[in-house]
Design a protein around this motif. Structure first.
Motif, PDB file in Angstrom:
ATOM      1  N   LEU A 121       0.865  -1.236  -0.072  1.00  0.00           N
ATOM      2  CA  LEU A 121      -0.008  -0.159  -0.033  1.00  0.00           C
ATOM      3  C   LEU A 121       0.699   1.129   0.144  1.00  0.00           C
ATOM      4  O   LEU A 121       1.644   1.220   0.541  1.00  0.00           O
ATOM      5  N   ILE A 122       0.433   2.156  -0.605  1.00  0.00           N
ATOM      6  CA  ILE A 122       1.047   3.612  -0.619  1.00  0.00           C
ATOM      7  C   ILE A 122       0.078   4.621  -0.098  1.00  0.00           C
ATOM      8  O   ILE A 122      -1.034   4.459  -0.750  1.00  0.00           O
ATOM      9  N   LEU A 123       0.446   5.316   1.015  1.00  0.00           N
ATOM     10  CA  LEU A 123      -0.390   6.046   1.513  1.00  0.00           C
ATOM     11  C   LEU A 123      -0.089   7.383   1.540  1.00  0.00           C
ATOM     12  O   LEU A 123       1.195   7.644   1.702  1.00  0.00           O
ATOM     13  N   CYS A 124      -0.946   8.219   1.870  1.00  0.00           N
ATOM     14  CA  CYS A 124      -0.660   9.814   2.050  1.00  0.00           C
ATOM     15  C   CYS A 124      -0.733   9.910   3.646  1.00  0.00           C
ATOM     16  O   CYS A 124      -1.846   9.559   4.046  1.00  0.00           O
ATOM     17  N   ASN A 125       0.285  10.366   4.319  1.00  0.00           N
ATOM     18  CA  ASN A 125       0.263  10.587   5.807  1.00  0.00           C
ATOM     19  C   ASN A 125       0.261  11.957   6.259  1.00  0.00           C
ATOM     20  O   ASN A 125       0.658  12.124   7.162  1.00  0.00           O
ATOM     21  N   GLU A 126      -0.105  12.966   5.102  1.00  0.00           N
ATOM     22  CA  GLU A 126       0.228  14.132   5.657  1.00  0.00           C
ATOM     23  C   GLU A 126      -1.370  14.804   5.161  1.00  0.00           C
ATOM     24  O   GLU A 126      -1.605  14.680   4.139  1.00  0.00           O
ATOM     25  N   TYR A 127      -2.018  15.463   6.032  1.00  0.00           N
ATOM     26  CA  TYR A 127      -3.271  15.837   6.054  1.00  0.00           C
ATOM     27  C   TYR A 127      -3.403  16.919   4.786  1.00  0.00           C
ATOM     28  O   TYR A 127      -2.636  17.862   4.955  1.00  0.00           O
ATOM     29  N   CYS A 128      -4.280  16.609   3.675  1.00  0.00           N
ATOM     30  CA  CYS A 128      -4.087  17.428   2.630  1.00  0.00           C
ATOM     31  C   CYS A 128      -5.749  18.001   2.250  1.00  0.00           C
ATOM     32  O   CYS A 128      -5.901  18.523   1.156  1.00  0.00           O
ATOM     33  N   GLY A 129      -6.608  17.517   3.207  1.00  0.00           N
ATOM     34  CA  GLY A 129      -8.134  18.020   2.585  1.00  0.00           C
ATOM     35  C   GLY A 129      -8.904  16.990   2.872  1.00  0.00           C
ATOM     36  O   GLY A 129      -8.627  15.841   3.463  1.00  0.00           O
ATOM     37  N   ALA A 130     -10.237  17.323   2.445  1.00  0.00           N
ATOM     38  CA  ALA A 130     -11.300  16.404   2.580  1.00  0.00           C
ATOM     39  C   ALA A 130     -11.308  14.804   2.433  1.00  0.00           C
ATOM     40  O   ALA A 130     -11.722  14.132   2.803  1.00  0.00           O
ATOM     41  N   GLY A 131     -10.476  14.782   1.198  1.00  0.00           N
ATOM     42  CA  GLY A 131     -10.091  13.451   0.641  1.00  0.00           C
ATOM     43  C   GLY A 131      -8.986  12.694   1.092  1.00  0.00           C
ATOM     44  O   GLY A 131      -8.620  11.640   0.646  1.00  0.00           O
ATOM     45  N   HIS A 132      -8.390  13.423   2.225  1.00  0.00           N
ATOM     46  CA  HIS A 132      -7.066  12.765   2.466  1.00  0.00           C
ATOM     47  C   HIS A 132      -7.127  11.130   2.830  1.00  0.00           C
ATOM     48  O   HIS A 132      -6.148  10.522   2.387  1.00  0.00           O
ATOM     49  N   GLN A 133      -8.084  10.821   3.496  1.00  0.00           N
ATOM     50  CA  GLN A 133      -8.179   9.410   3.981  1.00  0.00           C
ATOM     51  C   GLN A 133      -8.330   8.412   2.964  1.00  0.00           C
ATOM     52  O   GLN A 133      -8.314   7.302   3.195  1.00  0.00           O
ATOM     53  N   VAL A 134      -8.640   8.927   1.837  1.00  0.00           N
ATOM     54  CA  VAL A 134      -8.885   7.757   0.630  1.00  0.00           C
ATOM     55  C   VAL A 134      -7.879   7.995  -0.097  1.00  0.00           C
ATOM     56  O   VAL A 134      -7.937   7.113  -1.288  1.00  0.00           O
ATOM     57  N   MET A 135      -6.791   8.706  -0.110  1.00  0.00           N
ATOM     58  CA  MET A 135      -5.563   9.042  -0.853  1.00  0.00           C
ATOM     59  C   MET A 135      -4.758   7.607  -0.687  1.00  0.00           C
ATOM     60  O   MET A 135      -3.822   7.844   0.126  1.00  0.00           O
ATOM     61  N   ALA A 136      -4.563   6.756  -1.615  1.00  0.00           N
ATOM     62  CA  ALA A 136      -3.848   5.554  -1.357  1.00  0.00           C
ATOM     63  C   ALA A 136      -3.709   4.693  -2.966  1.00  0.00           C
ATOM     64  O   ALA A 136      -4.616   5.172  -3.647  1.00  0.00           O
ATOM     65  N   THR A 137      -2.767   4.066  -3.209  1.00  0.00           N
ATOM     66  CA  THR A 137      -2.664   3.062  -4.352  1.00  0.00           C
ATOM     67  C   THR A 137      -1.803   2.056  -3.888  1.00  0.00           C
ATOM     68  O   THR A 137      -1.288   1.783  -2.608  1.00  0.00           O
ATOM     69  N   THR A 138      -1.534   1.244  -4.652  1.00  0.00           N
ATOM     70  CA  THR A 138      -0.779  -0.079  -4.620  1.00  0.00           C
ATOM     71  C   THR A 138       0.121  -0.553  -5.665  1.00  0.00           C
ATOM     72  O   THR A 138       0.183  -0.009  -6.535  1.00  0.00           O
ATOM     73  N   ILE A 139       1.314  -1.378  -5.246  1.00  0.00           N
ATOM     74  CA  ILE A 139       2.311  -1.781  -5.904  1.00  0.00           C
ATOM     75  C   ILE A 139       2.234  -3.220  -5.838  1.00  0.00           C
ATOM     76  O   ILE A 139       2.277  -3.924  -4.625  1.00  0.00           O
ATOM     77  N   ILE A 140       1.934  -3.919  -6.889  1.00  0.00           N
ATOM     78  CA  ILE A 140       1.896  -5.359  -6.704  1.00  0.00           C
ATOM     79  C   ILE A 140       3.165  -5.928  -7.111  1.00  0.00           C
ATOM     80  O   ILE A 140       4.003  -5.723  -8.156  1.00  0.00           O
ATOM     81  N   VAL A 141       3.744  -6.708  -5.816  1.00  0.00           N
ATOM     82  CA  VAL A 141       4.985  -7.382  -6.225  1.00  0.00           C
ATOM     83  C   VAL A 141       4.861  -9.168  -6.434  1.00  0.00           C
ATOM     84  O   VAL A 141       4.362  -9.458  -5.515  1.00  0.00           O
TER      85      VAL A 141
END
Ligand code: CUA
Length: 144
Positions: free
Chosen positions: A123-143
């Motif tokens: 999982l790649i996450l945003c861990n810096e509060y950046c606004g209303a959608g902060h908590q859904v800000m993520a993506t993935t790397i498949i290894v």
């Protein structure tokens, strides 16, 4: 005992140290006009570029509220050099269970490298509060 002078010096040293340790953008970092990030190569076409045997450069953008590209896949044992920038506000870039954790500043390219030995979904996450959608800000790397 620290006198007021000693305490002030201590605080100054702390600040100098924080900047030296990477809170400030490295001096070799390129600056892009944040408004032009999404049209500046290679960030106009974010993604993986193979640069060696099991070595990749990942050019990514972090924006309100997501990352691009949304999905990446590499073989197990691959080293990925991440290069990430933002067109809008400050975001975070963290991959739990790795040493990857840095800030993404508008128009600055932040870089870090990690070798993914273990197969799985990272999982790649945003861990810096950046606004209303902060908590859904993520993506993935498949290894694989
Ligand atoms: Cu981007 Cu929080």
């Amino acid at each position: 005992m620290l006198g007021a002078g000693g305490l002030a010096l201590f605080i100054v040293l702390l600040c100098v140290n924080a900047f030296a340790m990477g809170m400030a953008p490295p001096s070799n970092m390129e600056m892009i006009d944040p408004e032009k990030v999404m049209e500046t190569p290679p960030f106009d076409k974010p993604g993986l570029k193979q640069v060696g045997d099991k070595e990749y450069d990942a050019y990514m953008t972090a924006f309100a509220f997501g990352f691009s590209p949304t999905k990446m896949e590499v073989p197990a044992g691959s080293t990925i050099n991440f290069h990430v920038t933002s067109p809008d506000v400050v975001h975070g870039f963290q991959i739990p269970e790795t040493n990857i954790n840095f800030m993404v500043l508008p128009g600055h390219i932040s870089s870090a490298t990690h070798t993914f030995d273990k197969p799985g979904e990272y999982l790649i996450l945003c861990n810096e509060y950046c606004g209303a959608g902060h908590q859904v800000m993520a993506t993935t790397i498949i290894v694989k």
